[in-house]
Design a protein around this motif. Structure first.
Motif, PDB file in Angstrom:
ATOM      1  N   TYR A  89      11.123  18.387  34.463  1.00 54.40           N
ATOM      2  CA  TYR A  89       9.522  18.170  35.301  1.00 54.40           C
ATOM      3  C   TYR A  89       9.193  16.780  35.257  1.00 54.40           C
ATOM      4  O   TYR A  89       8.916  16.315  36.443  1.00 54.40           O
ATOM      5  CB  TYR A  89       8.608  19.205  34.391  1.00 54.40           C
ATOM      6  N   PRO A  90       9.312  15.881  34.247  1.00 49.96           N
ATOM      7  CA  PRO A  90       8.764  14.365  34.332  1.00 49.96           C
ATOM      8  C   PRO A  90       9.765  13.916  35.339  1.00 49.96           C
ATOM      9  O   PRO A  90       9.668  13.011  36.083  1.00 49.96           O
ATOM     10  CB  PRO A  90       8.564  13.996  33.062  1.00 49.96           C
ATOM     11  N   PHE A  91      11.177  14.198  35.142  1.00 51.05           N
ATOM     12  CA  PHE A  91      12.122  13.419  35.829  1.00 51.05           C
ATOM     13  C   PHE A  91      11.919  13.435  37.286  1.00 51.05           C
ATOM     14  O   PHE A  91      12.057  12.989  38.299  1.00 51.05           O
ATOM     15  CB  PHE A  91      13.654  13.783  35.455  1.00 51.05           C
ATOM     16  N   ASP A  92      11.731  14.944  37.796  1.00 52.37           N
ATOM     17  CA  ASP A  92      11.667  15.431  39.121  1.00 52.37           C
ATOM     18  C   ASP A  92      10.281  14.786  39.612  1.00 52.37           C
ATOM     19  O   ASP A  92      10.287  14.311  41.177  1.00 52.37           O
ATOM     20  CB  ASP A  92      11.632  16.946  39.294  1.00 52.37           C
ATOM     21  N   ASN A  93       9.221  14.735  38.956  1.00 50.61           N
ATOM     22  CA  ASN A  93       8.034  14.116  39.276  1.00 50.61           C
ATOM     23  C   ASN A  93       8.227  12.660  39.825  1.00 50.61           C
ATOM     24  O   ASN A  93       7.654  12.159  40.951  1.00 50.61           O
ATOM     25  CB  ASN A  93       7.019  14.047  38.316  1.00 50.61           C
ATOM     26  N   HIS A  94       9.112  11.858  39.462  1.00 47.43           N
ATOM     27  CA  HIS A  94       9.630  10.624  39.814  1.00 47.43           C
ATOM     28  C   HIS A  94      10.840  10.582  40.592  1.00 47.43           C
ATOM     29  O   HIS A  94      11.653   9.677  40.836  1.00 47.43           O
ATOM     30  CB  HIS A  94       9.717   9.757  38.528  1.00 47.43           C
ATOM     31  N   LYS A  95      11.227  11.732  41.247  1.00 44.04           N
ATOM     32  CA  LYS A  95      12.361  11.717  42.315  1.00 44.04           C
ATOM     33  C   LYS A  95      13.632  11.325  41.589  1.00 44.04           C
ATOM     34  O   LYS A  95      14.537  10.811  42.484  1.00 44.04           O
ATOM     35  CB  LYS A  95      11.868  11.081  43.598  1.00 44.04           C
ATOM     36  N   VAL A  96      13.889  11.390  40.377  1.00 40.89           N
ATOM     37  CA  VAL A  96      15.185  11.341  39.804  1.00 40.89           C
ATOM     38  C   VAL A  96      16.176  12.467  40.071  1.00 40.89           C
ATOM     39  O   VAL A  96      15.750  13.513  40.010  1.00 40.89           O
ATOM     40  CB  VAL A  96      15.126  11.095  38.432  1.00 40.89           C
TER      41      VAL A  96
END
Length: 261
Positions: free
Chosen positions: A186-193
């Motif tokens: 969730y946090p990784f995807d929020n930053h488009k990682v």
């Protein structure tokens, strides 16, 4: 509350415990409600149904044990129960995570702003709707990673004695790793990682991360506690992201991709 500068001193147990504290923060509680409601409805109903069926399933499974292994009933029976609960827990928690993904991403986003001291993004329903295709694509990436590996582990159950003994252990370890991927995403995807970059980053702290995943997996199997574990895990994983990984991907308020320099 801000993220800790001493992340190296924190293991997975710390972030699991922190998740329970963070869900009660003022200003964060309202973002906990929707993923919590999804989990309560789905997991509560699913586990009620499971425990009404165990009395039928376990004897049916035990009837398939060869007669010459009947002396191992005392060992095979609990292994069979644990196996069913493990598979069932992960299956329905995956469905709950899929349904709650947009709200879990929003919870992670708001908590990250709180932990880092940044102004929280002003995200409305329309913003969530616009992100749905990207969020769903990411959820399918996780399923594509999970399914072939799960099928291999499932096949082990058909190997008498050795497979039926080893499979639950291997399944629990694999579930713990998938929990780390699921909630840290969730946090990784929020930053488009990218999904691949996320897995590489998480793999560098595999032991600590597996502690976190194992605790979440264990609590997913415990009635009542499993009803609140989804937002707890999102909050714990977001705290882990802020401490350990955010600086690798976010500099001067700009998202970066380390694979592109």
């Amino acid at each position: 509350m801000t993220s800790s500068p001493n992340a190296a001193d924190h293991n997975g147990v710390h972030y699991f415990k922190q998740g329970w504290t963070l869900i009660s923060l003022s200003g964060i509680r309202r973002f906990v409600i929707l993923p919590l409601a999804v989990n309560v409805i789905l997991m509560g109903g699913a586990f009620w149904w499971l425990f009404t069926k165990l009395g039928e399933w376990i004897p049916a499974m035990m009837s398939r044990v060869p007669g010459w292994l009947s002396w191992l009933d005392y060992l095979i029976w609990p292994v069979a129960v644990i196996s069913v609960v493990l598979v069932f827990s992960y299956f329905f928690s995956t469905i709950a995570n899929l349904i709650a993904a947009p709200f879990s991403g929003l919870l992670s986003e708001q908590l990250e702003a709180r932990l880092t001291g940044k102004a929280p993004p002003d995200t409305g329903i329309w913003d969530i709707m616009k992100d749905l295709p990207r969020i769903m694509k990411r959820e399918w990436q996780k399923l594509a990673y999970y399914i072939p590996r799960a099928l291999v582990l499932f096949a082990l159950y058909f190997i008498p004695v050795v497979g039926q003994t080893a499979a639950p252990v291997l399944w629990f370890l694999f579930s713990a790793w998938m929990v780390v991927i699921q909630y840290c995403d969730y946090p990784f995807d929020n930053h488009k990682v990218s999904f691949a970059d996320m897995r590489r980053s998480l793999g560098k702290n595999r032991i600590d991360n597996m502690q976190f995943g194992a605790l979440v997996s264990l609590f997913t199997m415990i009635p009542v506690l499993n009803l609140v574990i989804l937002p707890v895990a999102v909050c714990g994983a977001t705290a882990m992201w802020c401490d350990r990984y955010r600086s690798l991907y976010v500099r001067n308020n700009l998202d970066i991709n380390p694979t592109r320099g």
